[in-house]
Write an enzyme that holds these catalytic residues in place. Structure first.
Site, PDB file in Angstrom:
ATOM      1  NE  ARG A  87      66.478  36.874 -55.301  1.00  0.00           N
ATOM      2  CZ  ARG A  87      65.453  36.795 -54.460  1.00  0.00           C
ATOM      3  NH1 ARG A  87      65.201  37.811 -53.653  1.00  0.00           N
ATOM      4  NH2 ARG A  87      64.696  35.733 -54.411  1.00  0.00           N
ATOM      5  NE  ARG A 105      57.541  30.173 -50.131  1.00  0.00           N
ATOM      6  CZ  ARG A 105      58.683  30.813 -50.389  1.00  0.00           C
ATOM      7  NH1 ARG A 105      59.550  31.034 -49.426  1.00  0.00           N
ATOM      8  NH2 ARG A 105      58.950  31.229 -51.604  1.00  0.00           N
ATOM      9  NE  ARG A 154      56.553  33.732 -53.493  1.00  0.00           N
ATOM     10  CZ  ARG A 154      57.803  34.035 -53.153  1.00  0.00           C
ATOM     11  NH1 ARG A 154      58.090  34.325 -51.898  1.00  0.00           N
ATOM     12  NH2 ARG A 154      58.759  34.068 -54.050  1.00  0.00           N
ATOM     13  NE  ARG A 176      61.433  31.707 -56.705  1.00  0.00           N
ATOM     14  CZ  ARG A 176      60.698  31.323 -55.657  1.00  0.00           C
ATOM     15  NH1 ARG A 176      59.812  30.355 -55.774  1.00  0.00           N
ATOM     16  NH2 ARG A 176      60.860  31.907 -54.498  1.00  0.00           N
TER      17      ARG A 176
HETATM   18  P1  AMP Z   1      61.449  36.233 -53.014  1.00  0.00           P
HETATM   19  O1  AMP Z   1      60.155  36.559 -52.363  1.00  0.00           O
HETATM   20  O2  AMP Z   1      62.637  36.783 -52.284  1.00  0.00           O
HETATM   21  O3  AMP Z   1      61.590  34.759 -53.301  1.00  0.00           O
HETATM   22  O4  AMP Z   1      61.438  36.979 -54.440  1.00  0.00           O
HETATM   23  C1  AMP Z   1      60.462  36.680 -55.402  1.00  0.00           C
HETATM   24  C2  AMP Z   1      60.878  37.211 -56.735  1.00  0.00           C
HETATM   25  O5  AMP Z   1      61.000  38.640 -56.672  1.00  0.00           O
HETATM   26  C3  AMP Z   1      62.228  36.716 -57.235  1.00  0.00           C
HETATM   27  O6  AMP Z   1      62.153  35.456 -57.878  1.00  0.00           O
HETATM   28  C4  AMP Z   1      62.598  37.832 -58.214  1.00  0.00           C
HETATM   29  O7  AMP Z   1      61.865  37.731 -59.412  1.00  0.00           O
HETATM   30  C5  AMP Z   1      62.096  39.087 -57.479  1.00  0.00           C
HETATM   31  N1  AMP Z   1      63.122  39.657 -56.584  1.00  0.00           N
HETATM   32  C6  AMP Z   1      63.103  39.731 -55.224  1.00  0.00           C
HETATM   33  N2  AMP Z   1      64.197  40.337 -54.760  1.00  0.00           N
HETATM   34  C7  AMP Z   1      64.952  40.653 -55.839  1.00  0.00           C
HETATM   35  C8  AMP Z   1      66.222  41.279 -56.022  1.00  0.00           C
HETATM   36  N3  AMP Z   1      66.961  41.674 -54.978  1.00  0.00           N
HETATM   37  N4  AMP Z   1      66.662  41.447 -57.296  1.00  0.00           N
HETATM   38  C9  AMP Z   1      65.942  41.043 -58.348  1.00  0.00           C
HETATM   39  N5  AMP Z   1      64.753  40.433 -58.256  1.00  0.00           N
HETATM   40  C10 AMP Z   1      64.256  40.234 -57.018  1.00  0.00           C
END
Ligand code: AMP
Length: 218
Positions: A91, A130, A163, A174
């Site tokens: 990311r 979602r 979530r 986000r």
């Molecule tokens: P996601 O389920 O991919 O939407 O991720 C949920 C949250 O987890 C994100 O908003 C970040 O706070 C954290 N997160 C997930 N993957 C990463 C990453 N590669 N780097 C930093 N934070 C992450």
């Protein structure tokens, strides 16, 4: 046969949904850093508690916390044997470069880097509608693919939940973080000639069919 994938795209672009379908059909390991972090949080570990302070605000968790989880997972024998679909990592540019170094070290390579493209309005509608299954983690959407029985998972009968970072305010944060932090990652893969783009805007089975057709998976 393609075995190793990096899925890029904004929150709500459908990376997790297509990864689930792909792994169910072809057997790769689905590595979603968001899921790894939520599992840490649920376990009550110090890493999980630290990470959750960022996650509830829609901010990125510091690299050192995510990277440890990811490298442990990448090193597992099942990942070596079956390949992987990386969902939600990298990311940041730093994460992308780090991933490259880790893979080089293990003699692994990414077969396909895909960017799922969806416009902002649809992303927000998807994120706020979602719902996830508490038991099996299956992703449902109250607006587009509502479960047959209200709040009950179609796959396993588990209870569905929202979530905490899928509220409108946090979802908007986000998307801002995505544009700022992950934009350079997209440019980096584009400049290296690896990036492929595909729509993520269709219904999930239609999107998966387009994905398979586009990349010769049948
Ligand atoms: P996601 O389920 O991919 O939407 O991720 C949920 C949250 O987890 C994100 O908003 C970040 O706070 C954290 N997160 C997930 N993957 C990463 C990453 N590669 N780097 C930093 N934070 C992450």
């Amino acid at each position: 046969m393609l075995k190793t994938f990096v899925f890029l795209g904004a929150p709500g672009a459908g990376k997790g949904t297509i990864a689930e379908l792909l792994c169910a059909k072809y057997g790769q390991v689905h590595i979603a850093t968001g899921d790894l972090l939520r599992a840490e949080k649920a376990s009550g570990s110090p890493l999980g508690q630290q990470a959750s302070e960022y996650m509830v605000k829609g901010l990125l968790v510091p690299d050192e916390l995510v990277v440890t989880l990811l490298t442990n997972k990448l090193a597992s024998p099942e990942v070596k044997a079956r390949g992987f679909v990386l969902d939600g990592f990298p990311r940041t540019l730093n994460q992308a470069q780090l991933l490259q170094r880790e893979l080089d070290k293990d003699g692994l390579k990414v077969d396909l880097v895909v960017l799922f493209e969806v416009d902002r309005d649809l992303l927000l509608r998807r994120l706020t509608a979602r719902r996830l299954c508490k038991v099996c983690g299956a992703i449902h959407n109250m607006m587009f693919t509502p479960p047959k029985v209200e709040n009950v998972c179609d796959s396993c009968g588990g209870a569905l939940y929202q979530r905490s970072d899928d509220t409108l305010e946090t979802a908007i944060n986000r998307l801002g973080v995505y544009e700022q932090e992950t934009g350079p990652v997209i440019n980096w893969y584009e400049q290296s000639g690896q990036l492929r783009r595909i729509t993520g805007a269709l219904e999930k089975h239609a999107n998966f069919a387009v994905f398979c057709q586009e990349y010769g998976l049948e």
